[in-house]
Design a protein around this motif. Sequence first.
Motif, PDB file in Angstrom:
ATOM      1  N   GLU A 147       0.827  -1.205   0.000  1.00  0.00           N
ATOM      2  CA  GLU A 147       0.000   0.000   0.000  1.00  0.00           C
ATOM      3  C   GLU A 147       0.862   1.256   0.000  1.00  0.00           C
ATOM      4  O   GLU A 147       0.577   2.224  -0.718  1.00  0.00           O
ATOM      5  CB  GLU A 147      -0.921   0.018   1.219  1.00  0.00           C
ATOM      6  CG  GLU A 147      -2.123  -0.895   1.126  1.00  0.00           C
ATOM      7  CD  GLU A 147      -3.065  -0.673   2.303  1.00  0.00           C
ATOM      8  OE1 GLU A 147      -3.514   0.477   2.484  1.00  0.00           O
ATOM      9  OE2 GLU A 147      -3.321  -1.636   3.038  1.00  0.00           O
ATOM     10  N   ALA A 148       1.910   1.252   0.819  1.00  0.00           N
ATOM     11  CA  ALA A 148       2.789   2.418   0.895  1.00  0.00           C
ATOM     12  C   ALA A 148       3.502   2.653  -0.435  1.00  0.00           C
ATOM     13  O   ALA A 148       3.640   3.797  -0.888  1.00  0.00           O
ATOM     14  CB  ALA A 148       3.808   2.237   2.016  1.00  0.00           C
ATOM     15  N   SER A 149       3.954   1.574  -1.067  1.00  0.00           N
ATOM     16  CA  SER A 149       4.629   1.700  -2.361  1.00  0.00           C
ATOM     17  C   SER A 149       3.696   2.287  -3.409  1.00  0.00           C
ATOM     18  O   SER A 149       4.084   3.156  -4.202  1.00  0.00           O
ATOM     19  CB  SER A 149       5.143   0.333  -2.827  1.00  0.00           C
ATOM     20  OG  SER A 149       6.103  -0.182  -1.938  1.00  0.00           O
ATOM     21  N   LEU A 150       2.451   1.831  -3.409  1.00  0.00           N
ATOM     22  CA  LEU A 150       1.476   2.346  -4.374  1.00  0.00           C
ATOM     23  C   LEU A 150       1.204   3.829  -4.124  1.00  0.00           C
ATOM     24  O   LEU A 150       1.135   4.632  -5.065  1.00  0.00           O
ATOM     25  CB  LEU A 150       0.174   1.546  -4.274  1.00  0.00           C
ATOM     26  CG  LEU A 150      -0.957   1.962  -5.232  1.00  0.00           C
ATOM     27  CD1 LEU A 150      -0.502   1.832  -6.677  1.00  0.00           C
ATOM     28  CD2 LEU A 150      -2.201   1.112  -4.984  1.00  0.00           C
ATOM     29  N   ALA A 151       1.071   4.208  -2.847  1.00  0.00           N
ATOM     30  CA  ALA A 151       0.810   5.610  -2.512  1.00  0.00           C
ATOM     31  C   ALA A 151       1.980   6.495  -2.939  1.00  0.00           C
ATOM     32  O   ALA A 151       1.784   7.590  -3.487  1.00  0.00           O
ATOM     33  CB  ALA A 151       0.553   5.744  -1.016  1.00  0.00           C
ATOM     34  N   LEU A 152       3.202   6.029  -2.696  1.00  0.00           N
ATOM     35  CA  LEU A 152       4.369   6.813  -3.083  1.00  0.00           C
ATOM     36  C   LEU A 152       4.473   6.897  -4.608  1.00  0.00           C
ATOM     37  O   LEU A 152       4.788   7.962  -5.157  1.00  0.00           O
ATOM     38  CB  LEU A 152       5.641   6.194  -2.503  1.00  0.00           C
ATOM     39  CG  LEU A 152       6.960   6.892  -2.865  1.00  0.00           C
ATOM     40  CD1 LEU A 152       6.961   8.343  -2.386  1.00  0.00           C
ATOM     41  CD2 LEU A 152       8.152   6.139  -2.266  1.00  0.00           C
ATOM     42  N   ALA A 153       4.201   5.793  -5.298  1.00  0.00           N
ATOM     43  CA  ALA A 153       4.276   5.789  -6.758  1.00  0.00           C
ATOM     44  C   ALA A 153       3.340   6.833  -7.358  1.00  0.00           C
ATOM     45  O   ALA A 153       3.690   7.529  -8.320  1.00  0.00           O
ATOM     46  CB  ALA A 153       3.934   4.395  -7.291  1.00  0.00           C
ATOM     47  N   ARG A 154       2.151   6.950  -6.800  1.00  0.00           N
ATOM     48  CA  ARG A 154       1.199   7.950  -7.308  1.00  0.00           C
ATOM     49  C   ARG A 154       1.744   9.365  -7.142  1.00  0.00           C
ATOM     50  O   ARG A 154       1.507  10.231  -7.978  1.00  0.00           O
ATOM     51  CB  ARG A 154      -0.135   7.799  -6.576  1.00  0.00           C
ATOM     52  CG  ARG A 154      -0.918   6.554  -6.990  1.00  0.00           C
ATOM     53  CD  ARG A 154      -2.106   6.333  -6.078  1.00  0.00           C
ATOM     54  NE  ARG A 154      -2.898   5.184  -6.498  1.00  0.00           N
ATOM     55  CZ  ARG A 154      -3.793   4.570  -5.734  1.00  0.00           C
ATOM     56  NH1 ARG A 154      -4.004   5.006  -4.489  1.00  0.00           N
ATOM     57  NH2 ARG A 154      -4.476   3.540  -6.195  1.00  0.00           N
ATOM     58  N   ARG A 155       2.464   9.586  -6.050  1.00  0.00           N
ATOM     59  CA  ARG A 155       2.995  10.927  -5.811  1.00  0.00           C
ATOM     60  C   ARG A 155       4.223  11.214  -6.660  1.00  0.00           C
ATOM     61  O   ARG A 155       4.562  12.377  -6.882  1.00  0.00           O
ATOM     62  CB  ARG A 155       3.307  11.098  -4.318  1.00  0.00           C
ATOM     63  CG  ARG A 155       2.047  11.383  -3.520  1.00  0.00           C
ATOM     64  CD  ARG A 155       2.078  10.819  -2.124  1.00  0.00           C
ATOM     65  NE  ARG A 155       0.776  11.023  -1.479  1.00  0.00           N
ATOM     66  CZ  ARG A 155      -0.275  10.217  -1.666  1.00  0.00           C
ATOM     67  NH1 ARG A 155      -0.170   9.168  -2.470  1.00  0.00           N
ATOM     68  NH2 ARG A 155      -1.418  10.466  -1.067  1.00  0.00           N
ATOM     69  N   LEU A 156       4.886  10.164  -7.124  1.00  0.00           N
ATOM     70  CA  LEU A 156       6.057  10.363  -7.974  1.00  0.00           C
ATOM     71  C   LEU A 156       5.686  10.475  -9.446  1.00  0.00           C
ATOM     72  O   LEU A 156       6.531  10.838 -10.263  1.00  0.00           O
ATOM     73  CB  LEU A 156       7.047   9.210  -7.799  1.00  0.00           C
ATOM     74  CG  LEU A 156       7.645   9.031  -6.397  1.00  0.00           C
ATOM     75  CD1 LEU A 156       8.658   7.901  -6.401  1.00  0.00           C
ATOM     76  CD2 LEU A 156       8.269  10.309  -5.887  1.00  0.00           C
ATOM     77  N   GLU A 157       4.425  10.160  -9.779  1.00  0.00           N
ATOM     78  CA  GLU A 157       4.005  10.224 -11.176  1.00  0.00           C
ATOM     79  C   GLU A 157       3.938  11.656 -11.676  1.00  0.00           C
ATOM     80  O   GLU A 157       4.123  11.929 -12.850  1.00  0.00           O
ATOM     81  CB  GLU A 157       2.630   9.559 -11.346  1.00  0.00           C
ATOM     82  CG  GLU A 157       2.678   8.043 -11.284  1.00  0.00           C
ATOM     83  CD  GLU A 157       1.290   7.416 -11.362  1.00  0.00           C
ATOM     84  OE1 GLU A 157       0.305   8.190 -11.428  1.00  0.00           O
ATOM     85  OE2 GLU A 157       1.192   6.186 -11.360  1.00  0.00           O
ATOM     86  N   GLY A 158       3.643  12.593 -10.784  1.00  0.00           N
ATOM     87  CA  GLY A 158       3.542  13.989 -11.185  1.00  0.00           C
ATOM     88  C   GLY A 158       4.897  14.647 -11.149  1.00  0.00           C
ATOM     89  O   GLY A 158       5.838  14.237 -11.827  1.00  0.00           O
ATOM     90  N   ASP A 159       5.025  15.688 -10.337  1.00  0.00           N
ATOM     91  CA  ASP A 159       6.288  16.420 -10.206  1.00  0.00           C
ATOM     92  C   ASP A 159       7.183  15.680  -9.219  1.00  0.00           C
ATOM     93  O   ASP A 159       7.042  15.820  -8.007  1.00  0.00           O
ATOM     94  CB  ASP A 159       5.991  17.841  -9.720  1.00  0.00           C
ATOM     95  CG  ASP A 159       7.252  18.688  -9.652  1.00  0.00           C
ATOM     96  OD1 ASP A 159       8.241  18.324 -10.295  1.00  0.00           O
ATOM     97  OD2 ASP A 159       7.222  19.712  -8.946  1.00  0.00           O
ATOM     98  N   ALA A 160       8.091  14.869  -9.731  1.00  0.00           N
ATOM     99  CA  ALA A 160       8.937  14.050  -8.860  1.00  0.00           C
ATOM    100  C   ALA A 160       9.810  14.934  -7.985  1.00  0.00           C
ATOM    101  O   ALA A 160      10.328  15.959  -8.432  1.00  0.00           O
ATOM    102  CB  ALA A 160       9.813  13.123  -9.695  1.00  0.00           C
ATOM    103  N   PRO A 161      10.002  14.584  -6.717  1.00  0.00           N
ATOM    104  CA  PRO A 161      10.859  15.382  -5.836  1.00  0.00           C
ATOM    105  C   PRO A 161      12.319  15.280  -6.241  1.00  0.00           C
ATOM    106  O   PRO A 161      12.727  14.354  -6.943  1.00  0.00           O
ATOM    107  CB  PRO A 161      10.617  14.751  -4.458  1.00  0.00           C
ATOM    108  CG  PRO A 161      10.212  13.346  -4.754  1.00  0.00           C
ATOM    109  CD  PRO A 161       9.443  13.413  -6.035  1.00  0.00           C
ATOM    110  N   GLY A 162      13.099  16.248  -5.775  1.00  0.00           N
ATOM    111  CA  GLY A 162      14.531  16.195  -6.039  1.00  0.00           C
ATOM    112  C   GLY A 162      15.200  15.056  -5.321  1.00  0.00           C
ATOM    113  O   GLY A 162      16.239  14.564  -5.743  1.00  0.00           O
ATOM    114  N   ALA A 163      14.620  14.623  -4.198  1.00  0.00           N
ATOM    115  CA  ALA A 163      15.157  13.496  -3.440  1.00  0.00           C
ATOM    116  C   ALA A 163      14.102  13.008  -2.463  1.00  0.00           C
ATOM    117  O   ALA A 163      13.232  13.771  -2.031  1.00  0.00           O
ATOM    118  CB  ALA A 163      16.428  13.888  -2.689  1.00  0.00           C
TER     119      ALA A 163
END
Length: 675
Positions: free
Chosen positions: A367-383
């Motif tokens: 679940e955590a991996s899926l939630a993080l993946a959704r947030r990385l699909e847009g403007d990915a963080p610098g780190a």
Amino acid sequence: MYEKAFGFSAPPFQVNPDPSFYFESKGHSAAYQYLRFGAFQAEGFVVVTGEIGAGKTTLLRALLAELDPDKIVAAQLVSTQLGAEDLLAAVAQAFGINSEGLSKPRLLVTLEAYLARLATSNRRALLIIDEAQNLDATAIEELRMLSNFQFGNQALLQSFLVGQPELRKLLRSPQMEQLRQRVIASYHLGPMSAEETASYVRHRLGKVGWQGVPSFSDAALEAVHLASGGVPRRINTLCNRLLLSVFLDAVDTIDAPRVRQVHSELRAEMDGSSASDAPAAAGVSAAQGTSLLCIAASDWGVLACGALMDAFARREDLPEARMLRFLGHHAVRDEQQAQRDLRDLGVEVQGETVELTASSVAGSMAEASLALARRLEGDAPGAVIVAGDGPIDAACAVLASQARVPVVRVDAGLRNGDLDDPRELGRAASDSLSALLLTGERVAMDRLCAAGVPEGSLAMVGALAADVTRLGLARSVAAERTLQREGLPMSLLSDPAGFVLVWLDRASNDPARGAVLALDRELRTLGWRLSTLWPMKAADAALRQALQADAAACGVQTLEVRHYAELLGLMRHARCLLTDCGWLQDQATALGLSCLTIGPNTERHASLLVGTNRLVGPDAGTIARELVDLISSGGRRAGVPELWDGHAAERIAARVSDWLLSRQDDSYRSYLDGA
């Protein structure tokens, strides 16, 4: 060419610095205040750095326009690979002194005499060196020697060093130690955020009478930020060409496709120009313009990220940091407690909470991996910043690495040697996938060096647990208040023998729980009696209720602690801490509190080798004997481990800043490829 058609009084996006167009972004405002502060101090060195086109020269011109020429004589020179003697001649000429034919000793005497005459007339000298990164070491040493000139107690010369990020690296070299001691203010001017870029564009247009034509769509302004990296000069170049483009095409709207088209044309034109002005140099700025995402997947993760984000927020050269907090059975158990824990540190953080519904570890990780993946699909963080060692922290490190988002690992290199421990596997996985590893203790540092981690990817910064302790102490809740609320006797605090404080991170651990319940019996066998306090989190209410009767029969007082400040208040009064929790072992050392760690091993070696910790197994008899020994000897007298000064987060922030500056930004290159 287009000014008359749009009704502008002047070109709004000239590349040459013009103080009348000064825009007070958050970074520029802070940098300007540093310059003003430095000028007011009238001594030492002030250092301001920033990318090419970041607006440093505009800031200097704005400052010079504010200074009173009847009180301050300012001289400015642009450095071009000057050595020591060339620098002296250039400084003299900048102040209007004829240096031709003068030997170095004579030149120094002449320059000192000139500066002294200024002082006797109640004036002082300010030297501003632009492009200071081009100075060699001998020239900088000469500047330091010039700062020794004095008239009574008054310094005769103050210097501002202004340059590109390379200047910061130069000044941090070992041979610059003496000069660093004379730096009274230092600031790095980073790029503007997307919101500031949009405001900057509108600000400059407003200065020339813009009435909304041509219009910029919101998507166009976002595209301008991406293309420019938030650097003013690049924004000016791009927007100037955009206005020309819509004028020639006889349209009155600038949209994102036009921004990408014009930017692509500019890139093609600049392919043959100097590398210093090419848009490819925007990589560093683009990396800094994105956010930092801090993963908080446990109570410790919340506290650690809070301390980190507090340090990040106090640096203008770092992008915005946000917390991604995971709430669930194998993550943060209580959102209300997490928020209160952050308030206990006196920090404010931006972020969001993701609720995990799975009851199993594997399900929570998925679940955590899926939630993080959704947030990385847009403007990915610098780190992605990972400070914990739980399964969700490891899952996030894996996912970020697969998504080509670099991972910064805090508390890297910790190991307990137990390959059957899931946390041990998680630590190893997170470390192996991280682009930057920051360690809290020497054993961890040596381990990673031996594993072949490159020097540029590794740094020792000290224990973040000591920072959390320092931040929390000012707001710790008096133990009396907590005991009174729980209806427990105040005699626990007045007992000369003191009390043992128990904290089990894994309260369902049968051997550890059994050892706590048997401890009073074993102590009595040895002729000792010690009160035992066992605080539990609100999320462990069911376990506490199940244990309450047995605990009371065994002389153990259970109670609820609602947030970190209450636990810290109890630790301040305890005689000894009995725990299975790694970060509390470190905090006990930071407090000077004797600590016994239940278990066959620990990953926290500094607390054992230098600090207040002793490692004991889950046997109640062994624990009782160790307690008696500790109390009989007055507690373990231990030192403070290396860099455990409560300022690890500041060193982490500085190291992350340097690391971002040294990286090429993948997201910027991806943007260019899609243009």
